[in-house]
Scaffold this active site. Structure first.
Site, PDB file in Angstrom:
ATOM      1  N   LYS A   1      -8.200 -50.792  18.170  1.00 24.01           N
ATOM      2  CA  LYS A   1      -7.308 -51.720  18.876  1.00 24.01           C
ATOM      3  C   LYS A   1      -5.904 -51.096  19.054  1.00 24.01           C
ATOM      4  O   LYS A   1      -5.280 -51.255  20.110  1.00 24.01           O
ATOM      5  CB  LYS A   1      -7.230 -53.025  18.080  1.00 24.01           C
ATOM      6  CG  LYS A   1      -6.205 -54.017  18.544  1.00 24.01           C
ATOM      7  CD  LYS A   1      -6.475 -54.575  19.935  1.00 24.01           C
ATOM      8  CE  LYS A   1      -5.351 -55.520  20.336  1.00 24.01           C
ATOM      9  NZ  LYS A   1      -5.397 -55.902  21.742  1.00 24.01           N
TER      10      LYS A   1
ATOM     11  N   LYS B   1       5.381 -53.941  17.903  1.00 22.44           N
ATOM     12  CA  LYS B   1       4.669 -53.830  16.619  1.00 22.44           C
ATOM     13  C   LYS B   1       3.448 -52.914  16.771  1.00 22.44           C
ATOM     14  O   LYS B   1       3.207 -52.027  15.946  1.00 22.44           O
ATOM     15  CB  LYS B   1       4.239 -55.234  16.176  1.00 22.44           C
ATOM     16  CG  LYS B   1       3.383 -55.243  14.947  1.00 22.44           C
ATOM     17  CD  LYS B   1       2.229 -56.225  14.930  1.00 22.44           C
ATOM     18  CE  LYS B   1       1.680 -56.791  16.170  1.00 22.44           C
ATOM     19  NZ  LYS B   1       0.326 -57.298  16.168  1.00 22.44           N
TER      20      LYS B   1
HETATM   21  P1  NAD Z   1       1.902 -65.887  18.302  1.00 23.28           P
HETATM   22  O1  NAD Z   1       3.184 -65.464  17.679  1.00 23.28           O
HETATM   23  O2  NAD Z   1       1.933 -66.755  19.519  1.00 23.28           O
HETATM   24  O3  NAD Z   1       0.970 -66.653  17.215  1.00 23.28           O
HETATM   25  C1  NAD Z   1       0.977 -66.398  15.846  1.00 23.28           C
HETATM   26  C2  NAD Z   1       0.997 -67.732  15.126  1.00 23.28           C
HETATM   27  O4  NAD Z   1       0.930 -67.534  13.722  1.00 23.28           O
HETATM   28  C3  NAD Z   1       2.282 -68.542  15.395  1.00 23.28           C
HETATM   29  O5  NAD Z   1       1.938 -69.838  15.851  1.00 23.28           O
HETATM   30  C4  NAD Z   1       2.962 -68.602  14.021  1.00 23.28           C
HETATM   31  O6  NAD Z   1       3.702 -69.789  13.812  1.00 23.28           O
HETATM   32  C5  NAD Z   1       1.764 -68.508  13.105  1.00 23.28           C
HETATM   33  N1  NAD Z   1       2.060 -68.044  11.736  1.00 23.28           N
HETATM   34  C6  NAD Z   1       2.827 -67.005  11.337  1.00 23.28           C
HETATM   35  N2  NAD Z   1       2.771 -66.863  10.011  1.00 23.28           N
HETATM   36  C7  NAD Z   1       1.939 -67.840   9.548  1.00 23.28           C
HETATM   37  C8  NAD Z   1       1.450 -68.196   8.252  1.00 23.28           C
HETATM   38  N3  NAD Z   1       1.812 -67.518   7.162  1.00 23.28           N
HETATM   39  N4  NAD Z   1       0.590 -69.237   8.161  1.00 23.28           N
HETATM   40  C9  NAD Z   1       0.204 -69.937   9.266  1.00 23.28           C
HETATM   41  N5  NAD Z   1       0.640 -69.649  10.504  1.00 23.28           N
HETATM   42  C10 NAD Z   1       1.484 -68.605  10.647  1.00 23.28           C
HETATM   43  O7  NAD Z   1       1.084 -64.562  18.584  1.00 23.28           O
HETATM   44  P2  NAD Z   1      -0.219 -64.364  19.504  1.00 23.28           P
HETATM   45  O8  NAD Z   1       0.212 -63.899  20.848  1.00 23.28           O
HETATM   46  O9  NAD Z   1      -1.123 -65.537  19.361  1.00 23.28           O
HETATM   47  O10 NAD Z   1      -0.848 -63.088  18.780  1.00 23.28           O
HETATM   48  C11 NAD Z   1      -1.518 -63.173  17.512  1.00 23.28           C
HETATM   49  C12 NAD Z   1      -2.099 -61.797  17.198  1.00 23.28           C
HETATM   50  O11 NAD Z   1      -2.994 -61.427  18.248  1.00 23.28           O
HETATM   51  C13 NAD Z   1      -1.051 -60.680  17.118  1.00 23.28           C
HETATM   52  O12 NAD Z   1      -1.411 -59.760  16.144  1.00 23.28           O
HETATM   53  C14 NAD Z   1      -1.117 -60.059  18.503  1.00 23.28           C
HETATM   54  O13 NAD Z   1      -0.678 -58.706  18.481  1.00 23.28           O
HETATM   55  C15 NAD Z   1      -2.584 -60.197  18.823  1.00 23.28           C
HETATM   56  N6  NAD Z   1      -2.919 -60.260  20.258  1.00 23.28           N
HETATM   57  C16 NAD Z   1      -2.162 -60.980  21.132  1.00 23.28           C
HETATM   58  C17 NAD Z   1      -2.507 -60.986  22.492  1.00 23.28           C
HETATM   59  C18 NAD Z   1      -1.693 -61.755  23.510  1.00 23.28           C
HETATM   60  O14 NAD Z   1      -1.873 -61.497  24.716  1.00 23.28           O
HETATM   61  N7  NAD Z   1      -0.826 -62.688  23.138  1.00 23.28           N
HETATM   62  C19 NAD Z   1      -3.642 -60.286  22.933  1.00 23.28           C
HETATM   63  C20 NAD Z   1      -4.427 -59.603  22.000  1.00 23.28           C
HETATM   64  C21 NAD Z   1      -4.055 -59.597  20.662  1.00 23.28           C
END
Ligand code: NAD
Length: 295
Positions: free
Chosen positions: A170, A239
């Site tokens: 990834k 990141k």
């Molecule tokens: P985001 O920041 O929207 O969501 C993360 C969530 O985790 C938030 O709602 C936050 O409040 C919550 N959180 C943080 N710490 C926490 C804890 N200790 N307990 C409970 N909740 C907690 O991020 P996202 O865009 O949903 O991405 C999540 C992961 O997926 C990341 O690693 C990102 O790199 C990966 N990702 C994102 C995308 C995208 O297009 N957004 C695509 C592929 C992968």
């Protein structure tokens, strides 16, 4: 099968909603109440802590920003693992560190809990459609047991071997995404300065060899609309490039383009734009050149 879903942000809420649609009973938890509410509006039950959702689950899925968040949600004193029984499975779907993934696998194995690092690709559109690509690694028996759950969120599901491999693949993918995004933003700004119609330029790139996910999705979806809300946060792209370049340093592999791309996203962060879609880096180039990539 009951699923505990920790982290209902941009991606997690949509992925959890797909599981609900496919008939799973899903209880979610997020430290931000508003994010949990969004998932609840799509049929996810609301839990009050990581530990509480794990107590009511057969499988725990985490979709948190970084591996350190995952480790803490699972292994802290009041973490999910406290409520999990031997034989249960954790699926960690964030994009994170292969090293921390291996550490989590070992810590959970000591409690008899199986762990898969199973990051996803495809962004919010594919999270919404349930058509993500998923690269899962770790315990193969656990992978087979979880396959229907993974297929409820993803169209292309791959088993990629030992713990950490999913994250490594990834990170390489997302290093390319970052490099491609920088490239198309530079190209679009150059085109504007040269007086080329940006829509025509993009149309031609998208039917030629310069085409990429960034040119197809990011330029029309965010840059042309001059709206960088939603999508994939610049801080998350930063990141991923940081993790990819750290892995390359560990293995003594030069990733010159990856390191340069990382600096673009660092600039977006230092300009206070880390929460916006990664394509916001185009505004840095626009400022430098006094132009705007706008049809
Ligand atoms: P985001 O920041 O929207 O969501 C993360 C969530 O985790 C938030 O709602 C936050 O409040 C919550 N959180 C943080 N710490 C926490 C804890 N200790 N307990 C409970 N909740 C907690 O991020 P996202 O865009 O949903 O991405 C999540 C992961 O997926 C990341 O690693 C990102 O790199 C990966 N990702 C994102 C995308 C995208 O297009 N957004 C695509 C592929 C992968």
């Amino acid at each position: 099968m009951r699923i505990g879903f920790i982290g209902t942000g941009m991606m997690g809420a949509l992925m959890a909603a797909n599981l609900v649609q496919k008939g799973y009973e899903v209880t979610g938890y997020d430290i931000v109440a508003a994010n949990l509410e969004k998932a609840a509006a799509m049929g996810v039950k609301k839990g009050r802590s990581s530990k509480e959702v794990a107590a009511a689950a057969d499988i725990v899925i985490t979709m948190l920003p970084e591996s350190k968040d995952t480790k803490s949600a699972l292994l802290d004193t009041e973490g999910a693992a406290e409520a999990m029984k031997p034989g249960m499975i954790v699926i960690d779907m964030c994009t994170g560190s292969p090293t921390i993934a291996k550490e989590i696998a070992v810590a959970l194995a000591a409690r008899g809990i199986a762990y898969l690092d199973a990051p996803v690709s495809g962004g919010v559109a594919k999270a919404s459609d349930g058509t993500l690509s998923i690269m899962a690694s770790g315990d193969e028996e656990a992978y087979q047991a979880c396959l229907p759950v993974l297929q409820a969120m993803g169209q292309e599901v791959f088993y990629v071997g030992q713990s950490g491999n999913g994250q490594t693949i990834k990170l390489i993918n997302n290093m390319l995404t970052g490099i491609n995004l920088v490239g198309i933003c530079e190209g679009m700004v150059l085109g504007m300065k040269a007086g080329i119609d940006p829509k025509l330029l993009l149309q031609i790139i998208n039917s030629s060899s310069g085409e990429s996910y960034s040119s197809r999705i990011k330029i029309p979806g965010f840059v042309f609309k001059r709206n960088f809300n939603g999508g994939f946060k610049a801080k998350l792209q930063h990141k991923d490039l940081s993790l990819a370049t750290a892995l390359a340093r560990e293995l003594q592999v030069p990733v010159i383009m990856g390191a340069m791309a990382q600096q673009y996203f660092m600039a977006a962060l230092s300009g206070g734009r880390g929460e916006e879609d990664a394509s916001v880096i185009v505004t840095l180039l626009e400022k430098l050149t006094g132009t705007e990539v706008s049809p």
